[in-house]
Structure formats: structure tokens, C-alpha cells
Write an enzyme that holds these catalytic residues in place. Structure first.
Site, PDB file in Angstrom:
ATOM      1  N   LYS A  79      -0.044   4.617  -8.732  1.00  0.00           N
ATOM      2  CA  LYS A  79       0.493   4.710  -7.378  1.00  0.00           C
ATOM      3  C   LYS A  79       0.743   6.172  -7.018  1.00  0.00           C
ATOM      4  O   LYS A  79       1.171   6.948  -7.873  1.00  0.00           O
ATOM      5  CB  LYS A  79       1.852   3.993  -7.306  1.00  0.00           C
TER       6      LYS A  79
ATOM      7  N   ARG B  97       0.538 -10.689  -9.337  1.00  0.00           N
ATOM      8  CA  ARG B  97      -0.112 -12.000  -9.246  1.00  0.00           C
ATOM      9  C   ARG B  97      -0.704 -12.424 -10.577  1.00  0.00           C
ATOM     10  O   ARG B  97      -0.854 -13.618 -10.839  1.00  0.00           O
ATOM     11  CB  ARG B  97      -1.158 -11.977  -8.119  1.00  0.00           C
TER      12      ARG B  97
HETATM   13  N1  BES Z   1       4.967  -4.174  -6.506  1.00  0.00           N
HETATM   14  C1  BES Z   1       3.897  -3.932  -5.615  1.00  0.00           C
HETATM   15  C2  BES Z   1       4.160  -4.400  -4.205  1.00  0.00           C
HETATM   16  C3  BES Z   1       5.227  -3.716  -3.448  1.00  0.00           C
HETATM   17  C4  BES Z   1       5.084  -2.409  -3.044  1.00  0.00           C
HETATM   18  C5  BES Z   1       6.347  -4.407  -3.066  1.00  0.00           C
HETATM   19  C6  BES Z   1       6.056  -1.799  -2.305  1.00  0.00           C
HETATM   20  C7  BES Z   1       7.320  -3.817  -2.330  1.00  0.00           C
HETATM   21  C8  BES Z   1       7.180  -2.492  -1.958  1.00  0.00           C
HETATM   22  C9  BES Z   1       2.638  -4.657  -6.090  1.00  0.00           C
HETATM   23  O1  BES Z   1       2.486  -4.769  -7.458  1.00  0.00           O
HETATM   24  C10 BES Z   1       1.476  -3.887  -5.563  1.00  0.00           C
HETATM   25  O2  BES Z   1       1.318  -2.767  -5.952  1.00  0.00           O
HETATM   26  N2  BES Z   1       0.702  -4.501  -4.675  1.00  0.00           N
HETATM   27  C11 BES Z   1      -0.412  -3.862  -4.085  1.00  0.00           C
HETATM   28  C12 BES Z   1      -1.571  -4.845  -4.102  1.00  0.00           C
HETATM   29  C13 BES Z   1      -2.889  -4.240  -3.734  1.00  0.00           C
HETATM   30  C14 BES Z   1      -3.315  -3.234  -4.772  1.00  0.00           C
HETATM   31  C15 BES Z   1      -3.899  -5.353  -3.610  1.00  0.00           C
HETATM   32  C16 BES Z   1      -0.053  -3.491  -2.662  1.00  0.00           C
HETATM   33  O3  BES Z   1       0.645  -4.284  -1.987  1.00  0.00           O
HETATM   34  O4  BES Z   1      -0.428  -2.417  -2.226  1.00  0.00           O
HETATM   35 MN    MN Z   2       1.581  -3.086  -8.334  1.00  0.00          MN
END
Ligand code: BES
Ligand code: MN
Ligand code: ZN
Length: 462
Positions: free
Chosen positions: A241, A315
Site C-alpha cells: 500500500k 476476502r
Molecule cells: N483493508 C483493506 C480495505 C480498507 C482500506 C478498509 C481502507 C478500510 C479503509 C483491504 O484489505 C484492501 O486493501 N482492499 C483493497 C481491495 C482491492 C485491492 C481489490 C481496496 O479496497 O483497495
Molecule cells: Mn488489503
């Protein structure tokens, strides 16, 4: 810290909740001294306004608290709780001005305003205490607030003190406090027990991945299984990230924290149900052993998953836990997860979406959310988007290209792992308050648990 109402006593200060429409009438019924004071201070019963009325000896005779007009009430939650933070130390007694629903919310909000996260520095404890208002179920509100405090503590604790080891310890403590059975499968045992995706996501961390499993209640009662995402820190994995997105990722176990808080409330209240709580507890970390983009994992259920982004890890761990939950087809299966950034884009931080195929369940949740003012919004499991999660060389894609409808496609992904349970609902929560609000300081926050609790009798009715 245990949230508690205080005992009634002779020195309790009466607290009247007033709205602008009836303020004049109320003032007209007061002694001239009080009426003059209220006018002189300019108190208008606006939302969150407070007015301390002096007695003739210079003490506090009464407190007035503004509820605002109907519009203000629809916009804000826990308005009365604002007073808890600003009033001088003492015991207060709600005497008038609230219908039963507002009274419950005001009393709970007051307890919630007493929360302090004081693990790393001292915070002055709450000074203004409330006597349980007549007509509220004090024990129930205290159990709800205690569950919420557990949720907040778990989310607020950083990964340095709440990795998978510590989350397991907290989970075991929760079980032990209520006579529940707890079973844990860790590390390579996850492979032997067929939880390959929990293992794959968590294996790069120094703290082993694990599946936490709690059971409580009597056989024969309706069965409820709660599954919560327990990613103790989400770096994104090899698809790391950017700094701004990683900044809050200690909260990525918000789903686990919320179902653990709800479980604590349920057990504390001794509800007649058979409860199971499943938490895949992992850290999505980076090392030579990390899972990679384009790896194909075979899930517990046998479905193959192409990894197109290691940051879509939630997921994956949930899929294996949901598959296990589904094997015994509980009467109701509830999943809570800080699953997608897309849910925030769609609805913002304060309105978590939920997904279910069961209209009766959805209606029960939506009505309960409104009743107890724990906002929720149903979003669609839109079938035409199923093709977005099908990559071609595996059964499923964990991160559809394009990123359209990210919260929906994540929910569709989870649904593939639930076949036998008809009442299944998934909540894509945020678990965090960006700024302080009455009853809810900045930081970790529970979402949806109170609505679920209120809806349970209806949900579990066969
Ligand atoms: N934990 C994150 C989602 C998240 C981010 C929740 C910020 C609350 C605040 C999750 O694991 C994630 O990174 N999801 C990605 C999925 C994508 C790569 C398909 C997202 O939402 O960007
Ligand atoms: Mn994630
Ligand atoms: Zn995550």
C-alpha cells in the site's frame, strides 16, 4: 474500564432535555429566577447546548440540555451524550423530555462517552455520571457499552501490541470470561486442517496465522455464527500500500473486534442462542515467503483463486472461515470486515453497507438500525457483476480489474463460499471515526453490532 450507571442519591442534579419548540412553554412553568437565567444565558435548546442553572447558594440547581429540532435530531446521534463530556463532576438524573427511544439512546450515549483509551497515557476518567433513567434496561445498556469498549480497545491497540498472538490471547480471555469453548488452529496446522488461504495470507509474518473458534450456549437453541476479519495489520503484501493508505491499517481487524464485542454482549446478557465466533487472525506482511500476484490458491471449499492483488487479502482469509461456518449451516451467519476502500467511497465512514439475499433478514436489520440509531444501508449482490470475479484460468479472481463496484464484487466473492446457509449477511464496515463526535471519540468504533443485537429475536425466529 467498565461502563456503569451510578446509584441514585440525594445530591443528584436533575437534567431536563428540551427542544426549541417547547422551550417557551417549559420556561413559563419555572420560577422567575430560573426563567430569567435561561433567557439571560441565551439557551435555545439547540442540539448539544447545555445550560447550568444556579440555585440560591451558588450550587447547580438543574441542567438543561438541548435536543435541537426534528431536523437536527435526524442528523446527529447521541446528542445528549455531549453533555457528559462538558458537565462538571457529579451525578445527573434525566428527569423529563425524552420518549423511550430517545431515552435509551441518551443513556447509552452517556455510557459510551465515558470511554477512554488509556493504555499508553493517562486520561482523566469521566467526571459526570448518570443515574439509569427510569424505564431503561440498565443491565442491557451496560452490556452493550462494555461490548463496544472491547471493540474500541482492540481496534485502537496498534499492531505492535495486537498481532495475531495478542488477538488470540484476547479471544481466549473473552471465551474464558464466559465459560465458552475456544479452539485455535495455528501455523502449518492450518494446512493439515485445510485452511490454505488463511495460511497463505498470514505466512509471511513473524506471528503465525491462525483460526480462532469460540462456541458458547446450549444445544438446541437457534444457532448464530459470527465471522470477523482479523487482519492485525495490512501492509498490502507484495502489492504494498502507499503510505497514506497504510496509515490506518492497524484497524484491519475491525471486523474481528466488532464480532468479539457483540459476542461479549450476547454472552453477558445470556441470550438463548448457540453462538459460534470465527476469526481468521493474520498479519498481511511482506517477506521472502509472502504469497504473490498471480499465485493460484486452492481454498478450503475447493474453489481456485487467482491472486491479482495481494492487498485483497481479507476476502481470502474470510473465504476459508466462511466455508467452515457454512459446513454446519447455522440458522444465521454474519460476516463483518473492513473489506474495501470502495465501501467508504460509496457511503462514507459512518454508513456501513450490508449484503444479503434474504429480504426478511435485510428488513429486520434495516428496521433495527433505524430503531436503535445504528445506521446501516443495504447494497445489492448484483448478479451481472459475477463475471467480474471470474478470471479465466481459475474459478475466482480476488481483485477484479478496473475496480468498479469494489464493495459489491468483494461481497459476491464471499457469497461463493456460502452455499448451505440461507440467512447470510456480510457487513463492509469502516471501524473508525475520523473525528470525535458525542459518545464516540476519534479512533476505533463498533458499527452494526447494536442493530444486529436488536434484530436477533426476529432474525433467529424460524
Ligand atoms: N483493508 C483493506 C480495505 C480498507 C482500506 C478498509 C481502507 C478500510 C479503509 C483491504 O484489505 C484492501 O486493501 N482492499 C483493497 C481491495 C482491492 C485491492 C481489490 C481496496 O479496497 O483497495
Ligand atoms: Mn488489503
Ligand atoms: Zn485488509
Amino acid at each position: 474500564m467498565t461502563p456503569r450507571f451510578t446509584e441514585a442519591g440525594p445530591g443528584d442534579v436533575p437534567l431536563s432535555v428540551l427542544e426549541p419548540a417547547t422551550l417557551d412553554e417549559w420556561v413559563a412553568g419555572q420560577p422567575a429566577r430560573i426563567a430569567a437565567w435561561v433567557r439571560a444565558t441565551g439557551f435555545a435548546a439547540g442540539a448539544g447546548e447545555t445550560c447550568l442553572c444556579p440555585d440560591t447558594d451558588g450550587g447547580i440547581a438543574a441542567v438543561l440540555c438541548g435536543l435541537g429540532d426534528a431536523g437536527a435530531r435526524a442528523r446527529a446521534r447521541f446528542t445528549v451524550a455531549r453533555a457528559a463530556a462538558v458537565l462538571p463532576s457529579g451525578s445527573y438524573m434525566l428527569t423529563e423530555g425524552l420518549d423511550p427511544r430517545d431515552r435509551d439512546e441518551a443513556a447509552l450515549g452517556w455510557l459510551l462517552a465515558g470511554y477512554r483509551f488509556d493504555r499508553y497515557n493517562a486520561a482523566p476518567p469521566a467526571a459526570a455520571h448518570l443515574v439509569a433513567p427510569e424505564g431503561v434496561d440498565a443491565a442491557r445498556l451496560e452490556a452493550i457499552a462494555a461490548g463496544e469498549f472491547l471493540t474500541r480497545d482492540l481496534i485502537n491497540t496498534p499492531a505492535s501490541d495486537l498481532g495475531p498472538d495478542a488477538l488470540e490471547a484476547a479471544f481466549r480471555a473473552l471465551g474464558a470470561a464466559h465459560g465458552a469453548e475456544v479452539a485455535v488452529i495455528s501455523g502449518d496446522d492450518l494446512l493439515a486442517a485445510n485452511f490454505p488461504m488463511i495460511h497463505a495470507v498470514g505466512r509471511a509474518s513473524d506471528q503465525a496465522p491462525r483460526l480462532l473458534d469460540l462456541r458458547w450456549g446450549r444445544d438446541g437453541d437457534p444457532t448464530l455464527t459470527l465471522v470477523g476479519k482479523g487482519v492485525c495489520f495490512d501492509t498490502g503484501g507484495l502489492n504494498i500500500k502507499p503510505a497514506a493508505s497504510m496509515g490506518l491499517m492497524k484497524k484491519d481487524m475491525g471486523g474481528a473486534a466488532t464480532v468479539m464485542g457483540l459476542a461479549q454482549t450476547i454472552m453477558e446478557l445470556g441470550l438463548r442462542l448457540r453462538l459460534r465466533v470465527l476469526v481468521p487472525a493474520v498479519e498481511n506482511s511482506i517477506s521472502a515467503g509472502a504469497f504473490r500476484p498471480q499465485d493460484i490458491l486452492t481454498s478450503r471449499k475447493g474453489l481456485t483463486v487467482e491472486i491479482n492483488n495481494t492487498d485483497a487479502e481479507g476476502r481470502l482469509v474470510l473465504a476459508d472461515a466462511l466455508a467452515l461456518a457454512d459446513e454446519e449451516a447455522p440458522d444465521c451467519l454474519i460476516c463483518m470486515a473492513t473489506l474495501t476502500g470502495a465501501a467508504r467511497v460509496a457511503l462514507g465512514p459512518d454508513l456501513p453497507p450490508f449484503y444479503t439475499d434474504d429480504d426478511t433478514l435485510a428488513d429486520a436489520l434495516a428496521r433495527a438500525a433505524d430503531r436503535v440509531r445504528d445506521p446501516l444501508w443495504r447494497m445489492p449482490l448484483f448478479a451481472p457483476y459475477e463475471t467480474m470475479i471470474e478470471p479465466g484460468i481459475a474459478d475466482l479472481d480476488n481483485a477484479p480489474k478496473g475496480g468498479f463496484a469494489g464493495s459489491i464484487t468483494a461481497a459476491l466473492f464471499l457469497r461463493r463460499f456460502v452455499e448451505r446457509t440461507s440467512r447470510f449477511v456480510h457487513f463492509d464496515i469502516y471501524g473508525w471515526r475520523p473525528e470525535a463526535a458525542p459518545g464516540r471519540p476519534k479512533g476505533g468504533t463498533g458499527q452494526g453490532a447494536r442493530a444486529i443485537l436488536d434484530a436477533l429475536p426476529e432474525i433467529l425466529k424460524s
